[in-house]
Design an enzyme around this catalytic site. Structure first.
Site, mmCIF file in Angstrom:
data_model
loop_
_atom_site.group_PDB
_atom_site.id
_atom_site.type_symbol
_atom_site.label_atom_id
_atom_site.label_comp_id
_atom_site.label_asym_id
_atom_site.label_seq_id
_atom_site.Cartn_x
_atom_site.Cartn_y
_atom_site.Cartn_z
ATOM 1 N N CYS A 135 -51.907 17.011 -32.088
ATOM 2 C CA CYS A 135 -52.641 17.735 -31.056
ATOM 3 C C CYS A 135 -52.068 19.132 -30.858
ATOM 4 O O CYS A 135 -50.889 19.382 -31.101
ATOM 5 C CB CYS A 135 -52.548 16.988 -29.727
ATOM 6 S SG CYS A 135 -53.163 15.314 -29.843
ATOM 7 N N ARG A 157 -53.088 22.508 -37.602
ATOM 8 C CA ARG A 157 -52.316 21.302 -37.274
ATOM 9 C C ARG A 157 -53.134 20.034 -37.515
ATOM 10 O O ARG A 157 -52.570 18.942 -37.515
ATOM 11 C CB ARG A 157 -51.898 21.339 -35.786
ATOM 12 C CG ARG A 157 -50.965 22.482 -35.457
ATOM 13 C CD ARG A 157 -50.910 22.719 -33.954
ATOM 14 N NE ARG A 157 -50.244 21.647 -33.238
ATOM 15 C CZ ARG A 157 -48.948 21.606 -32.984
ATOM 16 N NH1 ARG A 157 -48.167 22.576 -33.406
ATOM 17 N NH2 ARG A 157 -48.433 20.614 -32.318
ATOM 18 N N TRP A 167 -55.806 15.097 -32.099
ATOM 19 C CA TRP A 167 -55.622 14.342 -33.326
ATOM 20 C C TRP A 167 -55.361 12.913 -32.857
ATOM 21 O O TRP A 167 -54.302 12.625 -32.309
ATOM 22 C CB TRP A 167 -54.437 14.929 -34.095
ATOM 23 C CG TRP A 167 -54.288 14.366 -35.444
ATOM 24 C CD1 TRP A 167 -54.963 14.740 -36.563
ATOM 25 C CD2 TRP A 167 -53.393 13.327 -35.832
ATOM 26 N NE1 TRP A 167 -54.551 13.981 -37.620
ATOM 27 C CE2 TRP A 167 -53.596 13.110 -37.209
ATOM 28 C CE3 TRP A 167 -52.458 12.545 -35.165
ATOM 29 C CZ2 TRP A 167 -52.893 12.158 -37.917
ATOM 30 C CZ3 TRP A 167 -51.763 11.596 -35.872
ATOM 31 C CH2 TRP A 167 -51.984 11.412 -37.233
ATOM 32 N N ASN A 196 -50.111 16.513 -25.659
ATOM 33 C CA ASN A 196 -49.754 16.242 -27.053
ATOM 34 C C ASN A 196 -48.588 15.264 -27.018
ATOM 35 O O ASN A 196 -47.591 15.522 -26.348
ATOM 36 C CB ASN A 196 -49.346 17.568 -27.724
ATOM 37 C CG ASN A 196 -48.731 17.367 -29.096
ATOM 38 O OD1 ASN A 196 -48.817 16.279 -29.674
ATOM 39 N ND2 ASN A 196 -48.124 18.422 -29.610
ATOM 40 N N GLY A 197 -48.715 14.131 -27.700
ATOM 41 C CA GLY A 197 -47.626 13.144 -27.718
ATOM 42 C C GLY A 197 -48.181 11.755 -27.475
ATOM 43 O O GLY A 197 -49.389 11.522 -27.619
ATOM 44 N N GLU A 238 -40.067 6.820 -55.367
ATOM 45 C CA GLU A 238 -40.634 7.911 -54.573
ATOM 46 C C GLU A 238 -39.962 9.246 -54.949
ATOM 47 O O GLU A 238 -40.637 10.276 -55.074
ATOM 48 C CB GLU A 238 -40.457 7.594 -53.078
ATOM 49 C CG GLU A 238 -40.933 8.645 -52.113
ATOM 50 C CD GLU A 238 -42.406 9.036 -52.272
ATOM 51 O OE1 GLU A 238 -43.133 8.378 -53.021
ATOM 52 O OE2 GLU A 238 -42.797 10.049 -51.666
ATOM 53 N N LYS A 287 -41.902 12.543 -56.564
ATOM 54 C CA LYS A 287 -41.858 13.870 -55.937
ATOM 55 C C LYS A 287 -41.488 14.926 -56.975
ATOM 56 O O LYS A 287 -42.086 15.988 -57.030
ATOM 57 C CB LYS A 287 -40.839 13.932 -54.787
ATOM 58 C CG LYS A 287 -41.188 13.185 -53.530
ATOM 59 C CD LYS A 287 -42.263 13.808 -52.682
ATOM 60 C CE LYS A 287 -43.607 13.260 -53.048
ATOM 61 N NZ LYS A 287 -44.104 12.114 -52.331
ATOM 62 N N GLU A 330 -44.426 15.476 -59.451
ATOM 63 C CA GLU A 330 -45.679 16.060 -58.989
ATOM 64 C C GLU A 330 -45.548 17.495 -58.505
ATOM 65 O O GLU A 330 -46.512 18.251 -58.588
ATOM 66 C CB GLU A 330 -46.348 15.190 -57.914
ATOM 67 C CG GLU A 330 -45.618 15.114 -56.609
ATOM 68 C CD GLU A 330 -46.330 14.236 -55.590
ATOM 69 O OE1 GLU A 330 -47.553 14.102 -55.665
ATOM 70 O OE2 GLU A 330 -45.638 13.702 -54.717
ATOM 71 N N HIS A 383 -32.587 -2.470 -71.611
ATOM 72 C CA HIS A 383 -33.733 -3.028 -72.339
ATOM 73 C C HIS A 383 -34.622 -1.925 -72.908
ATOM 74 O O HIS A 383 -35.781 -2.160 -73.218
ATOM 75 C CB HIS A 383 -34.532 -3.950 -71.410
ATOM 76 C CG HIS A 383 -33.709 -5.098 -70.899
ATOM 77 N ND1 HIS A 383 -33.319 -6.154 -71.698
ATOM 78 C CD2 HIS A 383 -33.136 -5.316 -69.689
ATOM 79 C CE1 HIS A 383 -32.577 -6.987 -70.989
ATOM 80 N NE2 HIS A 383 -32.441 -6.495 -69.764
ATOM 81 N N LYS A 406 -55.108 16.144 -51.917
ATOM 82 C CA LYS A 406 -54.459 15.402 -50.833
ATOM 83 C C LYS A 406 -55.135 14.048 -50.631
ATOM 84 O O LYS A 406 -54.480 13.052 -50.414
ATOM 85 C CB LYS A 406 -54.520 16.223 -49.539
ATOM 86 C CG LYS A 406 -53.780 15.604 -48.373
ATOM 87 C CD LYS A 406 -52.280 15.713 -48.536
ATOM 88 C CE LYS A 406 -51.522 14.945 -47.482
ATOM 89 N NZ LYS A 406 -50.168 14.587 -47.972
#
Ligand code: F6R
Length: 614
Positions: free
Chosen positions: A2, A32, A81, A107-108, A487, A491, A494, A510, A609
């Site tokens: 928000c 945002r 949001w 906001n929160g 992960e 990163k 990509e 192996h 995205k």
């Protein structure tokens, strides 16, 4: 996430109409991310508060509702949001009290809003939205009935709410003021000449003033067109004059909060994202419902793509450990290969930060068509996957703008750890105190993640210089560290375009070890678990014997310190926190390697995205 902007002005003192200033500020908060927006003003005759709000894009709402044409000199605006309550006209901010005399933007997340709402309902308050925010308007109204002093009422209400908040409030009782308060969500004051602002972020005010005061946690107060009152809860008023900062950034720089890229900003936002996610999970009945569903399941599956798939792998390991239930994890695009075996009483945990990834959506549909039940884990309220699922649990990471997932990975694993604990408790594998202890560890995560970032950024910059010249790298671990290693490798691939491979360390002999030669970089994710460390010791030594350069991500108390050529030190914790404490150094390494190689980490080539094609 928000966004808030409020402006209070003296007639004739502003370069544009105050509502235009508010509206233009609102447009600056668009980056945002939001699903609805709105504004409220005190009409110049001070008889009522005028509200214009709705679901949709700001430009659309401007055409429909005239956000930039609200009358008066005291105005608050908001981009929403969704976190509590789906995106809708009713749930858009501002929210009013029963009498329409108080308007609030927020906001929160108000953690104790259910309890407060029940109490207010009992006292006869009437609510018109599903949001946690509306509770604040009614709570202030209730306090005002008692104190007949608006600031006192506002302050008493702030003291009663728990969670994270940046608040801006206007009222007919004191029409020339905007009241504000802050805890764990950003808020600034913009200092003008004949007008002042409160805002979530510097870009919102930069067109009108370069003077800003950053409001700290537990501070509150009010602005008028020509004065500012600031105090710290429990400590009294603050001399803010020494806190005025001159902002040198451009508007574009400012929207990244001073960071050169969104990705770096989002890496640094992780403590906040995890904290808000935890606030959202506390007292969330859907988690218990989900745990019950899982307990009754014949088989449990989890599916996702990319980074979210790594979160799913973590979830399956955590659930096996904490609830003693196997979880079968599959890559979403492979759903046709499992669809035929799905039956009633099977439960799928579908993980997608965007909530729109088509492969995940197809898997969800295939599951439900066969009578299976689906629990969605997402960052976007009311997106397609949660909408088509039986239950939805949300992380509260805020919108992620960088294409590479960072804060949503750690927020996702926070949700999944929470779910695995609830499941373990429901299954009777964990008793109350064991579950409580694990939740206490999660509550420490925001602080530990902040430490992990702070301790490793300069080392990541240094190592990136060397890695930038490499063609290939391994990321290895065992058990709970494997999804983190995967992960880290994703990163680097990509955004820095360097081949990086990850697999459970025991697999080296192996095949993959054939590639290792002198100074080949091998990064080990080392969770602080004895049996894992013991086994990793052998894997490190076999790599070292072939000349590999050994990088470790390990806690201070690791027994493997003397085996490492380079050590990312992360805070000591519990194994459940491994993705939270050990991932940030890997994100930073990928980010700085991309920078060193001259690539834009926010917009990696060939990637989108949200992937909505099969
Ligand atoms: C990697 C990345 C992608 C996403 C994947 C799934 O950094 O961002 O791999 O994780 O496209 O996206 P969601 O979680 O939105 O379903």
């Amino acid at each position: 996430m928000c966004g808030i902007i409020g402006v209070v002005a003296l007639p004739g003192k502003t370069p544009y109409k105050p509502s235009e200033m508010g509206y233009r500020g609102l447009l600056r908060l668009e980056y945002r991310g939001y699903d609805s927006a709105g504004g409220a003003s005190i009409d110049p005759f001070r008889r009522r508060i005028i509200v214009a709000k709705g679901k949709g894009k700001i430009a659309e709402l401007e055409r429909k509702l005239g956000l930039s044409k609200l009358p008066g000199y005291t105005l608050i605006y908001h981009t929403r949001w969704a976190t509590h309550g789906r995106p809708s006209d009713e749930n858009a901010h501002p929210h009013l009290d029963c009498r329409g005399e108080i308007a609030v933007v927020h906001n929160g997340i108000i953690q104790n809003y259910r309890i407060l709402k029940e109490e207010l309902l009992r006292k006869g308050h009437v609510f018109s939205s599903e949001t946690d925010t509306e509770v604040i308007a009614h709570l202030i109204e209730e306090k005002y009935r008692v104190y007949r002093d608006f600031y006192r009422a506002f302050k008493e209400a702030v003291m009663e709410i728990e969670g994270s908040y940046a608040l801006a409030v206007i009222t007919l009782h004191e029409p020339d003021k905007i009241f504000f308060a802050k805890k764990d969500s950003p808020l600034i004051i913009g200092v003008g000449d004949g007008y002042n602002f409160v805002a979530s972020d510097i870009p919102a005010i930069l067109e009108y003033t370069r003077k800003a005061i950053i409001v700290h946690d537990n501070e509150l107060g009010y602005i008028t067109p020509s004065s500012i009152y600031l105090e710290e809860l429990g400590r009294g008023s603050i001399d803010w004059s020494r806190r005025v900062r001159i902002i040198e950034w451009s508007i574009e720089d400012a929207s990244k909060g001073g960071y050169p890229h969104y990705m770096l900003k989002e890496i640094h936002e992780q403590p906040r994202a995890i904290r808000d996610t935890l606030y959202g999970l506390m007292n969330e009945p859907v988690v218990v419902e989900a745990a019950k569903l899982l307990l009754d399941a014949r088989r449990i599956y989890t599916t996702a793509a990319g980074t979210s798939y790594h979160a799913g792998l973590y979830y399956s390991l955590a659930t096996a450990q904490l609830a003693k239930q196997p979880v079968y994890s599959f890559i979403a695009s492979e759903y046709p290969s499992i669809a035929d075996s799905v039956g009633e009483d099977d439960v799928l945990v579908a993980i997608s930060q965007s909530g729109e990834t088509i492969d995940v959506l197809m898997a969800v549909r295939a599951f439900r068509e066969r009578g299976g039940r689906v629990i969605a884990v997402s960052n976007i309220v009311d997106s397609a996957i949660p909408r088509e699922s039986d239950l939805a649990i949300y992380m509260r990471a805020g919108p992620e703008i960088g294409v590479a997932a960072t804060k949503t990975f750690t927020a996702q694993t926070t949700v999944l750890a929470w779910l695995a604990i609830a499941h373990g408790e429901e299954a009777g594998v964990l008793d109350r105190s064991e579950a409580g202890e694990l939740r206490d560890w999660l509550a420490k995560a925001p602080q530990l993640v902040a430490e992990s970032i702070a301790a490793n950024e300069s080392l990541a910059i240094k190592l990136a210089e060397w890695i930038a010249g490499k063609h290939s790298m391994y990321y290895l671990s065992r058990w709970i560290g494997v999804p983190v290693a995967m992960e880290g490798a994703l990163k680097l691939k990509e955004i820095a375009y360097i081949h990086a491979e990850s697999y459970p360390a025991g697999e080296s002999k192996h095949g993959p070890i054939a590639l290792v030669e002198n100074m080949f970089p091998v990064l080990f994710v080392i969770p602080g678990v004895d049996w894992v460390e013991k086994l990793l010791l052998g894997n490190i030594q076999e790599m070292r014997a072939r000349g590999a350069y050994i990088i470790g991500v390990a806690a201070e108390d690791t027994g493997l310190a003397d085996q490492l050529d380079l050590w990312f030190r992360v805070p000591c914790g519990h194994w459940i926190l491994t993705p939270l404490t050990h991932t940030p150094p890997l994100q930073l390494l990928a980010y700085y390697t991309a920078i060193r190689r001259g690539y834009d980490p926010d917009k990696p080539r060939n990637l989108a995205k949200t992937v909505t094609v099969e």
